[in-house]
Design a protein around this motif. Structure first.
Motif, PDB file in Angstrom:
ATOM      1  N   ALA A  83       0.927  -1.680  -0.452  1.00 25.16           N
ATOM      2  CA  ALA A  83       0.112   0.332  -0.165  1.00 25.16           C
ATOM      3  C   ALA A  83       1.093   1.047  -0.030  1.00 25.16           C
ATOM      4  CB  ALA A  83      -1.102  -0.209   0.858  1.00 25.16           C
ATOM      5  N   ILE A  84       2.382   1.457   0.495  1.00 31.54           N
ATOM      6  CA  ILE A  84       3.027   2.384   0.515  1.00 31.54           C
ATOM      7  C   ILE A  84       3.702   2.806  -0.845  1.00 31.54           C
ATOM      8  CG2 ILE A  84       4.469   3.201   1.810  1.00 31.54           C
ATOM      9  CD1 ILE A  84       4.347   1.703   4.408  1.00 31.54           C
ATOM     10  N   ILE A  85       3.294   1.279  -0.753  1.00 33.59           N
ATOM     11  CA  ILE A  85       4.846   1.389  -2.372  1.00 33.59           C
ATOM     12  C   ILE A  85       3.465   1.634  -2.976  1.00 33.59           C
ATOM     13  CG2 ILE A  85       5.336   0.108  -4.248  1.00 33.59           C
ATOM     14  CD1 ILE A  85       6.291  -1.966  -2.031  1.00 33.59           C
ATOM     15  N   VAL A  86       1.566   1.280  -3.402  1.00 35.30           N
ATOM     16  CA  VAL A  86       1.328   2.250  -4.353  1.00 35.30           C
ATOM     17  C   VAL A  86       0.833   4.349  -4.194  1.00 35.30           C
ATOM     18  CG1 VAL A  86      -1.641   2.559  -4.722  1.00 35.30           C
ATOM     19  CG2 VAL A  86      -0.344   0.138  -5.010  1.00 35.30           C
ATOM     20  N   VAL A  87       1.062   4.057  -2.970  1.00 33.46           N
ATOM     21  CA  VAL A  87       0.584   5.485  -2.728  1.00 33.46           C
ATOM     22  C   VAL A  87       1.948   6.167  -2.961  1.00 33.46           C
ATOM     23  CG1 VAL A  87       0.940   7.582  -0.654  1.00 33.46           C
ATOM     24  CG2 VAL A  87      -0.047   5.236  -0.747  1.00 33.46           C
ATOM     25  N   VAL A  88       3.470   6.031  -2.882  1.00 36.56           N
ATOM     26  CA  VAL A  88       4.138   6.575  -3.438  1.00 36.56           C
ATOM     27  C   VAL A  88       4.227   7.072  -5.215  1.00 36.56           C
ATOM     28  CG1 VAL A  88       7.268   6.178  -3.616  1.00 36.56           C
ATOM     29  CG2 VAL A  88       5.899   6.290  -1.309  1.00 36.56           C
ATOM     30  N   ALA A  89       4.375   5.558  -5.303  1.00 36.79           N
ATOM     31  CA  ALA A  89       4.174   5.290  -7.079  1.00 36.79           C
ATOM     32  C   ALA A  89       3.294   6.140  -7.377  1.00 36.79           C
ATOM     33  CB  ALA A  89       4.349   3.912  -7.251  1.00 36.79           C
ATOM     34  N   TRP A  90       1.595   6.694  -6.998  1.00 39.28           N
ATOM     35  CA  TRP A  90       0.859   6.769  -7.880  1.00 39.28           C
ATOM     36  C   TRP A  90       0.562   8.620  -7.593  1.00 39.28           C
ATOM     37  CZ3 TRP A  90      -4.514   5.754  -5.764  1.00 39.28           C
ATOM     38  CH2 TRP A  90      -5.669   5.335  -6.457  1.00 39.28           C
ATOM     39  N   PRO A  91       1.089   8.691  -9.247  1.00 43.18           N
ATOM     40  CA  PRO A  91       1.344  10.309  -9.719  1.00 43.18           C
ATOM     41  C   PRO A  91       0.053  10.683  -9.456  1.00 43.18           C
ATOM     42  CG  PRO A  91       1.721   9.321 -11.794  1.00 43.18           C
ATOM     43  CD  PRO A  91       1.752   8.444 -10.292  1.00 43.18           C
TER      44      PRO A  91
END
Length: 140
Positions: A83-91
């Motif tokens: 979930a953290i990776i998605v937040v960081v990667a979602w422009p």
């Protein structure tokens, strides 16, 4: 039995919780700036803090030898990391400041995931620590 990896995991998750709680404070302080504090930020920050608290409780119990907590820690921590990776990667979905904060938390959590999946970490937990009725002498 002392388990250095799990003691380190407790420290990492303590830092994760402190950062998450500081992020909630920052969100409150910046609440009047809608570009920095969006609805997504208001939703995300308490959820991250809650997940950090749950993971810390599980890690503390695992460090005392509770196998069920260790198993839950190994299941939940990669989900939270994803979930953290998605937040960081979602422009564009979250402000840059929150994405940076989440990246820092992600580094802590990545270390937790790696440490809890090292060979021998789980096997060092005491057998039967989940309060089973059997004793080690009766298990075969």
């Amino acid at each position: 039995m002392k388990n250095d990896h799990l003691n380190t995991v407790v420290k990492l998750l303590s830092a994760f919780l402190v950062i998450s709680l500081a992020t909630i404070v920052a969100t409150v302080l910046m609440r009047h700036n809608p570009t920095l504090v969006t609805t997504a930020v208001w939703i995300r920050t308490p959820l991250v803090a809650a997940s950090a608290a749950i993971l810390l409780v599980l890690a503390r119990r695992a460090a005392t030898g509770h196998r069920g907590s260790f198993r839950r820690l190994r299941i939940i921590s990669p989900v939270v990391l994803t979930a953290i990776i998605v937040v960081v990667a979602w422009p564009g979905a979250f402000p840059v400041w929150l994405r940076v904060e989440q990246a820092v938390c992600g580094v802590f959590l990545l270390s937790v995931v790696v440490r809890t999946n090292l060979r021998g970490v789980g096997s060092s937990l005491e057998a039967g620590s989940e309060h089973s009725a059997t004793t080690p002498a009766t298990r075969r």
